[in-house]
Design a protein around this motif. Sequence first.
Motif, PDB file in Angstrom:
ATOM      1  N   GLU A 133      60.511  -1.603  -2.009  1.00  0.00           N
ATOM      2  CA  GLU A 133      61.562  -0.388  -2.255  1.00  0.00           C
ATOM      3  C   GLU A 133      61.545   0.428  -1.170  1.00  0.00           C
ATOM      4  O   GLU A 133      62.707   1.013  -0.987  1.00  0.00           O
ATOM      5  CB  GLU A 133      61.043   0.255  -3.645  1.00  0.00           C
ATOM      6  CG  GLU A 133      61.689   1.290  -4.432  1.00  0.00           C
ATOM      7  CD  GLU A 133      61.070   2.015  -5.434  1.00  0.00           C
ATOM      8  OE1 GLU A 133      61.691   2.899  -5.926  1.00  0.00           O
ATOM      9  OE2 GLU A 133      60.119   1.518  -5.731  1.00  0.00           O
ATOM     10  N   ALA A 134      60.586   1.073  -0.680  1.00  0.00           N
ATOM     11  CA  ALA A 134      60.747   1.651   0.440  1.00  0.00           C
ATOM     12  C   ALA A 134      61.540   1.483   1.463  1.00  0.00           C
ATOM     13  O   ALA A 134      62.230   2.129   2.049  1.00  0.00           O
ATOM     14  CB  ALA A 134      59.327   2.319   1.247  1.00  0.00           C
ATOM     15  N   LEU A 189      57.969   9.995   0.582  1.00  0.00           N
ATOM     16  CA  LEU A 189      58.176   9.252  -0.674  1.00  0.00           C
ATOM     17  C   LEU A 189      57.005   9.461  -1.653  1.00  0.00           C
ATOM     18  O   LEU A 189      56.219   9.910  -1.436  1.00  0.00           O
ATOM     19  CB  LEU A 189      57.967   7.803  -0.243  1.00  0.00           C
ATOM     20  CG  LEU A 189      59.003   7.522   0.832  1.00  0.00           C
ATOM     21  CD1 LEU A 189      58.512   7.134   2.373  1.00  0.00           C
ATOM     22  CD2 LEU A 189      59.631   5.951   0.461  1.00  0.00           C
ATOM     23  N   MET A 215      60.114   1.763   8.421  1.00  0.00           N
ATOM     24  CA  MET A 215      58.865   1.901   8.725  1.00  0.00           C
ATOM     25  C   MET A 215      58.555   1.245  10.149  1.00  0.00           C
ATOM     26  O   MET A 215      59.296   0.193  10.274  1.00  0.00           O
ATOM     27  CB  MET A 215      57.954   1.290   7.351  1.00  0.00           C
ATOM     28  CG  MET A 215      58.110   2.230   6.094  1.00  0.00           C
ATOM     29  SD  MET A 215      57.102   1.762   4.874  1.00  0.00           S
ATOM     30  CE  MET A 215      55.428   1.862   5.451  1.00  0.00           C
ATOM     31  N   LEU A 234      62.203   7.588  -3.059  1.00  0.00           N
ATOM     32  CA  LEU A 234      62.394   8.389  -1.729  1.00  0.00           C
ATOM     33  C   LEU A 234      62.833   9.665  -2.111  1.00  0.00           C
ATOM     34  O   LEU A 234      63.601  10.141  -2.839  1.00  0.00           O
ATOM     35  CB  LEU A 234      63.424   7.783  -0.936  1.00  0.00           C
ATOM     36  CG  LEU A 234      63.847   8.587   0.489  1.00  0.00           C
ATOM     37  CD1 LEU A 234      62.445   8.509   1.392  1.00  0.00           C
ATOM     38  CD2 LEU A 234      64.995   7.884   0.950  1.00  0.00           C
ATOM     39  N   LEU A 263      56.608  -1.163  -1.445  1.00  0.00           N
ATOM     40  CA  LEU A 263      56.966  -1.284   0.047  1.00  0.00           C
ATOM     41  C   LEU A 263      58.092  -1.855   0.199  1.00  0.00           C
ATOM     42  O   LEU A 263      59.081  -1.500   0.938  1.00  0.00           O
ATOM     43  CB  LEU A 263      55.797  -2.191   0.892  1.00  0.00           C
ATOM     44  CG  LEU A 263      54.404  -1.494   1.016  1.00  0.00           C
ATOM     45  CD1 LEU A 263      53.340  -2.461   1.648  1.00  0.00           C
ATOM     46  CD2 LEU A 263      54.393  -0.010   1.673  1.00  0.00           C
ATOM     47  N   LEU A 302      64.917   3.378   2.755  1.00  0.00           N
ATOM     48  CA  LEU A 302      64.958   3.790   3.915  1.00  0.00           C
ATOM     49  C   LEU A 302      66.330   3.462   4.811  1.00  0.00           C
ATOM     50  O   LEU A 302      66.920   4.108   5.655  1.00  0.00           O
ATOM     51  CB  LEU A 302      63.576   3.638   4.757  1.00  0.00           C
ATOM     52  CG  LEU A 302      62.320   4.554   4.479  1.00  0.00           C
ATOM     53  CD1 LEU A 302      61.105   3.992   5.133  1.00  0.00           C
ATOM     54  CD2 LEU A 302      62.519   6.021   4.649  1.00  0.00           C
ATOM     55  N   THR A 328      55.791   4.084  -4.887  1.00  0.00           N
ATOM     56  CA  THR A 328      57.111   3.427  -4.447  1.00  0.00           C
ATOM     57  C   THR A 328      56.252   2.180  -3.696  1.00  0.00           C
ATOM     58  O   THR A 328      55.557   2.004  -2.984  1.00  0.00           O
ATOM     59  CB  THR A 328      57.681   4.203  -3.253  1.00  0.00           C
ATOM     60  OG1 THR A 328      57.780   5.553  -3.559  1.00  0.00           O
ATOM     61  CG2 THR A 328      58.834   3.612  -2.666  1.00  0.00           C
ATOM     62  N   TYR A 374      62.578  -4.723   7.334  1.00  0.00           N
ATOM     63  CA  TYR A 374      61.623  -4.747   6.011  1.00  0.00           C
ATOM     64  C   TYR A 374      62.077  -6.079   5.251  1.00  0.00           C
ATOM     65  O   TYR A 374      61.282  -6.341   4.350  1.00  0.00           O
ATOM     66  CB  TYR A 374      62.051  -3.648   5.224  1.00  0.00           C
ATOM     67  CG  TYR A 374      63.728  -3.523   4.870  1.00  0.00           C
ATOM     68  CD1 TYR A 374      63.603  -4.088   3.438  1.00  0.00           C
ATOM     69  CD2 TYR A 374      64.473  -3.125   5.425  1.00  0.00           C
ATOM     70  CE1 TYR A 374      64.965  -4.240   2.750  1.00  0.00           C
ATOM     71  CE2 TYR A 374      66.010  -3.208   4.700  1.00  0.00           C
ATOM     72  CZ  TYR A 374      66.151  -3.467   3.515  1.00  0.00           C
ATOM     73  OH  TYR A 374      67.385  -3.670   2.888  1.00  0.00           O
ATOM     74  N   SER A 418      52.058  -0.976  -3.562  1.00  0.00           N
ATOM     75  CA  SER A 418      52.627   0.256  -3.634  1.00  0.00           C
ATOM     76  C   SER A 418      52.140   1.250  -2.260  1.00  0.00           C
ATOM     77  O   SER A 418      51.295   0.758  -1.696  1.00  0.00           O
ATOM     78  CB  SER A 418      51.915   1.010  -5.123  1.00  0.00           C
ATOM     79  OG  SER A 418      50.585   1.219  -4.656  1.00  0.00           O
ATOM     80  N   LEU A 419      52.838   2.039  -1.977  1.00  0.00           N
ATOM     81  CA  LEU A 419      52.746   2.865  -0.787  1.00  0.00           C
ATOM     82  C   LEU A 419      51.426   3.548  -0.871  1.00  0.00           C
ATOM     83  O   LEU A 419      50.672   3.432   0.049  1.00  0.00           O
ATOM     84  CB  LEU A 419      53.949   3.913  -0.559  1.00  0.00           C
ATOM     85  CG  LEU A 419      53.955   4.783   0.672  1.00  0.00           C
ATOM     86  CD1 LEU A 419      54.104   3.600   1.784  1.00  0.00           C
ATOM     87  CD2 LEU A 419      55.056   5.703   0.561  1.00  0.00           C
TER      88      LEU A 419
END
Length: 401
Positions: free
Chosen positions: A89-90, A81, A101, A69, A87, A94, A85, A254, A111-112
Amino acid sequence: MERFVNWSGSLAFDAERLRQPTSEQEVIDIVHEALDRGGSVRPVGSGHSSTPLAETGDTLISFGRMAGLVGADKSNGRATLLPGTGLAEAGSALAEHGLAMENLGDVDYQSLAGAMGTGTHGTGRELGNLSSTLVGGTLVTGTGAVVRFGEQADSAQGQTLLRAAQLALGALGVLTSLTLRVQPAFDLHRQNWMTHIDWVLGHFEELSQTCRHVDFYWYPRSDRAQVRVLTLPGDEPAISPPGYLKKDERGPSYEVIPNFRDLKFDEMEYMLPLEHGLEAFRRVRERVKDRHRDKVGWRVLVRTVAPDDAMLSNIRQPTMTIALLQNASLDHEPYFRDMEALFLDWGGRPHWGKKHYRTAPDLRRMYPDWDAFLTLREKCDPEGVFLNDYLTEIFGLQGAP
């Protein structure tokens, strides 16, 4: 040489070199190096895609070392981000800022940038795919230039580029930062019910209109189904399907939305107009039972998605998605090819990251912004640094650099 094998094991290739940059400048240097020798570069995420989007015999670029982030603004509902990263981990990053999200897909090990680049989606009639939450960012193009788009750009061209970059298959360049629309962190209550498919079909319309997330698995060999309902705590529907409650859990969104997948599978998924979705599923059910039931080892997944405006979005109207999942150890091609014909009869568009057999003429007819996207692609990558054989084929660019 670097051997790459995708998640399901259905795609493997040898790249001449693997690059793992740690900064935007290193990405620029990788592009310039490829330009100088007339080579090519393809980005790769977690390898969850079933299509050969990442395949290259030249330079494979992975962003696992460009992750995390960069910044979050709770008052403005924005977070920036880095492309590698994950998902999962995001989600946790967050959450530390009281944010989340809007939605996630069925799994969170992607990955993002990879999830955005292929149009990964979850379920929910009022929830778009992950790409629809991309509101700005930076892109290193095939010339080595750094271009800002969306909210990071000042011009109308920046907004046009946003619509292209939201779902670009890695064809415009590589994203080096992504700014997302996010929302305050929230909890969800998941209930997974095992029941008969007829009960699900009789109640799906009502459930999908009243619950934040609803989807279902159909098991062809038993004709049973698992309907998965996720709501904000306190908004649970008053249902009691014949069968039993398989899972009942609460927690941060998440953690609750994604599912764990230990069995590997190949997948075909088509996006169909929501108004015809359940009728299309009934035809799918009939055809699978008539032609494929003895060879289908796994299940069919049905979800809903809200429309978005990305140039290559396959969800430009309220949508129902139907995904065929086949064990990676079993043959999938005869099954997928036969079922694809049915999806096309219902006006379906294929998921970009999953198996399909459409070529450039088919795809051009499906996407009204097709030529506009290709014009931007050529502007961003005039030497074809980010092209591979697969993109050349589906874009109809034979003879391009």
